[in-house]
Write a protein that holds these residues in place. Structure first.
Motif, PDB file in Angstrom:
ATOM      1  N   UNK A 190       0.869  -1.171   0.000  1.00  0.00           N
ATOM      2  CA  UNK A 190       0.000   0.000   0.000  1.00  0.00           C
ATOM      3  C   UNK A 190       0.902   1.216   0.000  1.00  0.00           C
ATOM      4  N   UNK A 191       1.042   1.836  -1.171  1.00  0.00           N
ATOM      5  CA  UNK A 191       1.950   2.967  -1.276  1.00  0.00           C
ATOM      6  C   UNK A 191       1.163   4.235  -1.514  1.00  0.00           C
ATOM      7  N   UNK A 192       1.576   5.271  -0.839  1.00  0.00           N
ATOM      8  CA  UNK A 192       0.953   6.581  -0.997  1.00  0.00           C
ATOM      9  C   UNK A 192       1.853   7.444  -1.876  1.00  0.00           C
ATOM     10  N   UNK A 300       5.426   7.434  11.840  1.00  0.00           N
ATOM     11  CA  UNK A 300       5.194   8.874  11.908  1.00  0.00           C
ATOM     12  C   UNK A 300       5.887   9.685  10.839  1.00  0.00           C
ATOM     13  N   UNK A 301       6.736   9.043  10.007  1.00  0.00           N
ATOM     14  CA  UNK A 301       7.506   9.793   9.015  1.00  0.00           C
ATOM     15  C   UNK A 301       6.631  10.110   7.807  1.00  0.00           C
ATOM     16  N   UNK A 302       6.540  11.395   7.456  1.00  0.00           N
ATOM     17  CA  UNK A 302       5.842  11.834   6.250  1.00  0.00           C
ATOM     18  C   UNK A 302       6.771  12.562   5.290  1.00  0.00           C
ATOM     19  N   UNK A 303       7.981  12.869   5.773  1.00  0.00           N
ATOM     20  CA  UNK A 303       8.922  13.607   4.926  1.00  0.00           C
ATOM     21  C   UNK A 303      10.305  12.985   5.062  1.00  0.00           C
ATOM     22  N   UNK A 304      10.961  12.828   3.921  1.00  0.00           N
ATOM     23  CA  UNK A 304      12.341  12.351   3.887  1.00  0.00           C
ATOM     24  C   UNK A 304      13.222  13.450   3.319  1.00  0.00           C
ATOM     25  N   UNK A 305      14.345  13.694   3.962  1.00  0.00           N
ATOM     26  CA  UNK A 305      15.391  14.567   3.421  1.00  0.00           C
ATOM     27  C   UNK A 305      16.583  13.672   3.103  1.00  0.00           C
ATOM     28  N   UNK A 306      16.977  13.642   1.852  1.00  0.00           N
ATOM     29  CA  UNK A 306      18.036  12.727   1.390  1.00  0.00           C
ATOM     30  C   UNK A 306      19.275  13.535   1.017  1.00  0.00           C
ATOM     31  N   UNK A 307      20.367  13.294   1.737  1.00  0.00           N
ATOM     32  CA  UNK A 307      21.634  13.977   1.429  1.00  0.00           C
ATOM     33  C   UNK A 307      22.230  13.492   0.111  1.00  0.00           C
ATOM     34  N   UNK A 308      21.806  12.297  -0.336  1.00  0.00           N
ATOM     35  CA  UNK A 308      22.343  11.742  -1.579  1.00  0.00           C
ATOM     36  C   UNK A 308      23.677  11.053  -1.425  1.00  0.00           C
ATOM     37  N   UNK A 337      14.800   5.235  -0.129  1.00  0.00           N
ATOM     38  CA  UNK A 337      14.696   6.309   0.856  1.00  0.00           C
ATOM     39  C   UNK A 337      13.413   7.107   0.664  1.00  0.00           C
ATOM     40  N   UNK A 338      13.108   7.423  -0.595  1.00  0.00           N
ATOM     41  CA  UNK A 338      11.887   8.182  -0.864  1.00  0.00           C
ATOM     42  C   UNK A 338      10.652   7.419  -0.407  1.00  0.00           C
ATOM     43  N   UNK A 347       3.294  11.754   1.198  1.00  0.00           N
ATOM     44  CA  UNK A 347       4.484  12.377   1.772  1.00  0.00           C
ATOM     45  C   UNK A 347       5.302  13.106   0.734  1.00  0.00           C
ATOM     46  N   UNK A 348       6.513  13.454   1.125  1.00  0.00           N
ATOM     47  CA  UNK A 348       7.410  14.192   0.224  1.00  0.00           C
ATOM     48  C   UNK A 348       8.844  13.802   0.528  1.00  0.00           C
ATOM     49  N   UNK A 349       9.683  13.842  -0.515  1.00  0.00           N
ATOM     50  CA  UNK A 349      11.111  13.642  -0.341  1.00  0.00           C
ATOM     51  C   UNK A 349      11.825  14.868  -0.881  1.00  0.00           C
TER      52      UNK A 349
END
Length: 887
Positions: A190-192, A300-308, A337-338, A347-349
């Motif tokens: 189940x992916x959003x 609880x995670x809705x946002x990912x910040x990826x340093x790459x 990661x996303x 969510x958002x990455x």
């Protein structure tokens, strides 16, 4: 049992197909399970296969292999929670130094390292019905090795053993082929939707190099985290390459109101890990390494910040240095990661690089077997009975060079013998759960400094101590014994547990070998400075890394036994020690030497003892400081220990040194007379002609208008050039020095002897005697040419393309054609009576017609006593003045 939570896991729909693949009619007994993160593949599938769910199923014992300790503990706790139990009941776990298993445990979660140790002790894996290899897409070396061993077990001993390769994103067909055509079972998650926000730095940042990450990039990542908190709801998960970067960004995020900053990595204390995995009341920022890509679910995670960025192992076999290096994360890792942002809702990455860069990222991370140190792998395969790993089913074969380097290490520490087979000592090392180098240090060090002390030092080396402990290994040891936890990550507690485990393993190994370990006695008091702390730390480190023993050069730098230069940090207490046992070193960008990160002083006797297999003695004859130097030298690898003059060195060694001197300083070391130099130029001219150079645009020899082709003097005949004339360039002569300088070279002993060798006489050995062409040397490239006056004038061959004849103008009267040698017209330098150049021509006939008149007008007033006829082509040649010529 939390039935509602179990029913919500999407992987439930794939269970019938998985059971059919494992147990149905004509079942294969193995399967590849592809399921996105969060579907329950790590938690629901093992419970179902063990028959622990409400729908029943056969009762089995299931082992789940995870790539990391933190993931193994988390998975076991989650499964136990779903069953309404505590870990150690139906579900337990075992990681290095920690085992929570009960009498009724049916699902055991272990690290791949623990499973490998179990397989080495019990190849049949008695009592285990199913093995689940989780997160196999990460391609860790231990996981690939365990998979190969399990396939061996199924083929030879346990065909009924069931295998499941489970992953979120993997090369499904590759794994299916590896599992001998196993079916692929796919579960839909189940992916959003996840919005992608490209957030590159405003200004360019330096790319990662080694372990270094540009601080400007980390500051930018912290700023993007703040931006995400302002623009999005829910918790923020930020991916960073390592513990150091997590600490730096955490410091930059200090003071966020109403927000808790947590750090997740392999060294994080269990309490912190639990807090991350169970959620909290406040909004959270979770700073994590790649461990959170797929192995852990952070609620609880809705946002990912990826340093790459990511970390991968690298090994410099030439320098004996292994380390982690920072690399750009792969596209597959970026997708993983996303996906963490869409587990519980939209969510958002935020990706900290430009969209245009994304397509240039590698598609997948490099398999660890291609880039890592293979010493532990080579020992495991040797203990398994396949030293070359040629019979193992591996997705990628081990690189031959890295495997050969690993075998050299294992041979040096006595872990393998003839044919690469593991020795009894090697088997004991393999079962200690540490790198073979550290196992060697533990076994041999325990006999010298005591089991407990050796175990404590090896525990320090198995997990690099916090930077705050400094670069002195003995000082770090004392800090750990005092209970110091400079990094606040529970290091001291982990160190004590690991030291205890290693001490037990060492006592067992030494006892089984029939040699009793030394009694630690008062040295195990656990605190303060023992009488021999520095010596003990240095000896154990030297036993682990003998190639990194380093001797002072006297200028603050050191030379390692491996041949690599090394340098402690400015102000380090290690500076000035005559010898160092270097435990940790890296090679920073733009640095000439490796940087010493952790080491201990040792004396020369300790260095000799620890690196005894690397000690050698030999006669060394070389070209040093401009002459032959012969010595009897004792070395420890690249480090010179002693040297004595050698009175009567072998002539073969002397000859090789003299050839080196010639290569270094050139042929000027020989005796070159004028005749020798001119002979070399003549040969160069003939070689040039034989090679086809010195021709006109149509390929014909350049001959002056009216000159007889091939004339070797003023009235010569044809002189074709054969193709056997030698190349006498510096490069060619040096390459053949052993040929044309013998036997004189064989009698030489020093530089002065070279200066007595007649180069010209030796050069003649290269002439084409066999073909008979050598006899034509003076015909094809005469040393002198007879001019009309009767003079024999020397020819200058310094330009191999066209010889030069410098002669007084009056001596050439009456000659209408330009002299030719080997088909090439000479360049005639016509001189005044005073010997100064008056004209240059390769076409005398043309000069007499057109150029002579101007020269005559200029010079006859200056030299009135010399003849200046109006028609020089018909005049008598002379070497004298007009009056003398008349007499």
């Amino acid at each position: 049992m939390r039935t509602d939570a179990l029913d919500r896991l999407p992987v439930r729909t794939a269970l019938p197909a998985l059971r059919t693949a494992l147990d149905g009619p004509g079942a294969h007994g193995a399967a590849v399970l592809c399921a996105p993160p969060g579907t329950g593949k790590t938690t629901l599938v093992p419970l179902a296969l063990a028959g622990l769910l409400a729908d029943g199923g056969p009762v089995r014992r299931v082992v789940v292999a995870e790539p990391r300790r933190i993931a193994a503990r988390a998975a076991a706790r989650r499964m136990a929670w779903l069953l309404g139990e505590q870990p150690g009941a139906s579900v337990g776990y075992a990681v290095r130094g920690e085992r929570v298993i009960g009498a009724h445990t049916r699902v055991e979660v272990v690290t791949t390292g623990v499973l490998m140790q179990r397989l080495q002790r019990d190849q049949e894996l008695a009592g285990v019905d199913v093995v689940v290899l989780d997160e196999c897409h990460e391609r860790h070396l231990d996981a690939d090795t365990v998979a190969a061993f399990l396939l061996d077990v199924r083929a030879a001993l346990r065909p009924e053993l069931r295998l499941v390769a489970a992953s979120a994103t993997t090369d499904a067909q590759g794994w299916a082929a590896l599992l001998d055509g196993a079916p692929v079972v796919t579960a839909q998650g189940v992916s959003y939707p996840v919005d992608v926000v490209w957030a590159p730095p405003a200004a360019p940042v330096r790319p990662p190099h080694g372990m270094r990450v540009d601080p400007a990039l980390l500051a930018h990542v912290a700023a993007v985290v703040r931006r995400a908190l302002a623009e999005r709801d829910g918790d923020v998960l930020c991916f960073l390459p390592g513990v150091g970067e997590i600490g730096r960004v955490s410091g930059l995020l200090g003071g966020l109101p109403g927000t808790e900053v947590l750090q997740v990595h392999g060294r994080a204390p269990a309490a912190v890990q639990d807090a991350v995995l169970t959620g909290g009341r406040n909004r959270r920022v979770v700073l994590a390494t790649a461990v959170a890509e797929s192995s852990l679910t952070v609620p609880g995670v809705r946002t990912v910040v990826d340093s790459g960025l990511a970390r991968e192992p690298r090994t410099d076999h030439a320098r004996g240095l292994g380390s982690l290096t920072t690399v750009r994360a792969s596209q597959a890792a970026a997708r993983q990661r996303a996906g963490r942002a869409g587990r519980e809702g939209p969510g958002a990455v935020y990706r900290c690089w430009a969209e245009a860069e994304h397509a240039r990222l590698p598609r997948f991370p490099a398999p660890e077997i291609r880039v890592a140190d293979l010493t532990a792998f080579a020992l495991q395969t040797a203990c398994w009975g396949d030293p070359g790993a040629t019979g193992l089913a591996l997705l990628d074969p081990p690189p031959a060079g890295a495997l050969a380097a690993a075998r050299e290490v294992l041979t040096a520490i006595g872990a393998i013998g003839d044919g690469g087979r593991a020795t009894d000592r090697g088997v004991r090392m393999a079962r200690m759960g540490v790198h073979p180098r550290l196992a060697r240090a533990l076994l041999d060090g325990a006999r010298e400094v005591g089991v407990r002390r050796a175990a404590e030092i090896v525990a320090l080396l198995s997990e690099e101590p916090p930077r705050a402990f400094g670069d002195d290994l003995a000082a770090a040891w004392r800090a750990a014994r005092r209970g110091g936890d400079a990094a606040g990550d529970g290091y001291a507690g982990r160190w004590r547990r690991e030291a205890g485990r290693l001490a037990g393993a060492a006592r067992g190994a030494l006892g089984s070998s029939g040699r009793q370990p030394r009694d630690d006695g008062a040295q195990d008091d656990g605190g303060g400075r023992g009488a021999g702390d520095d010596q003990a730390a240095g000896l154990v480190a030297a036993l682990a890394f003998p190639e990194r023993l380093a001797r002072s050069r006297g200028d603050g730098t050191y030379l390692m036994v491996s041949g690599t230069g090394a340098e402690p940090a400015d102000g380090s207490a290690l500076r000035g020690a005559p010898w160092l046992a270097v435990a940790v070193a890296d090679r920073p960008v733009a640095r000439a030497h490796a940087r010493v990160r952790l080491a201990a002083p040792v004396d020369e006797d300790t260095a000799r003892q620890a690196a005894a297999p690397l000690r050698s003695g030999a006669e060394e004859v070389g070209w040093v400081a401009g002459d032959v130097v012969a010595r009897r030298v004792e070395r420890l690898g690249a480090v010179e220990l002693t040297a004595r003059p050698l009175r009567d060195p072998a002539q073969t060694l002397v000859r090789a040194a003299l050839l080196t001197g010639l290569a270094d300083e050139g042929l000027g070391l020989l005796h070159w007379t004028r005749e020798a130099r001119e002979l070399r130029m003549r040969l160069a001219f003939l070689h040039d002609r034989a090679a086809g150079r010195g021709k006109d645009a149509e390929g014909h020899a350049r001959v002056a208008d009216g000159a007889p082709k091939g004339a070797a003097d003023a009235g010569g005949g044809p002189a074709p050039v054969g193709g056997a004339w030698p190349d006498v360039s510096d490069e060619a002569l040096l390459a053949r020095a052993g040929e044309w300088l013998e036997p004189e070279l064989g009698r030489a002993r020093r530089r002065a002897d070279l200066a007595r060798i007649d180069a010209g006489g030796c050069l003649r050995r290269l002439l084409p005697w066999a073909s008979g062409e050598a006899a034509r040397l003076d015909e094809l490239a005469p040393e002198r040419i007879v001019v009309p006056s009767g003079s024999r004038v020397r020819v200058d061959y310094s330009d191999p393309r066209q010889p030069v004849l410098a002669v007084k103008l009056q001596e050439m009267f009456g000659l209408a054609r330009t002299p030719v040698v080997a088909g090439v017209p000479v360049l005639v330098h016509l001189l005044s009576p005073a010997g100064r150049p008056a004209a240059v021509t390769a076409d005398l006939a043309s000069f007499w017609r057109e150029g002579y008149r101007a020269v005559r007008a200029e010079l006859r007033g200056r030299y009135p006593k010399h003849p200046w006829p109006e028609d020089p082509s018909r005049a008598e040649p002379t070497r004298h003045t007009t009056a003398r010529a008349r007499r």
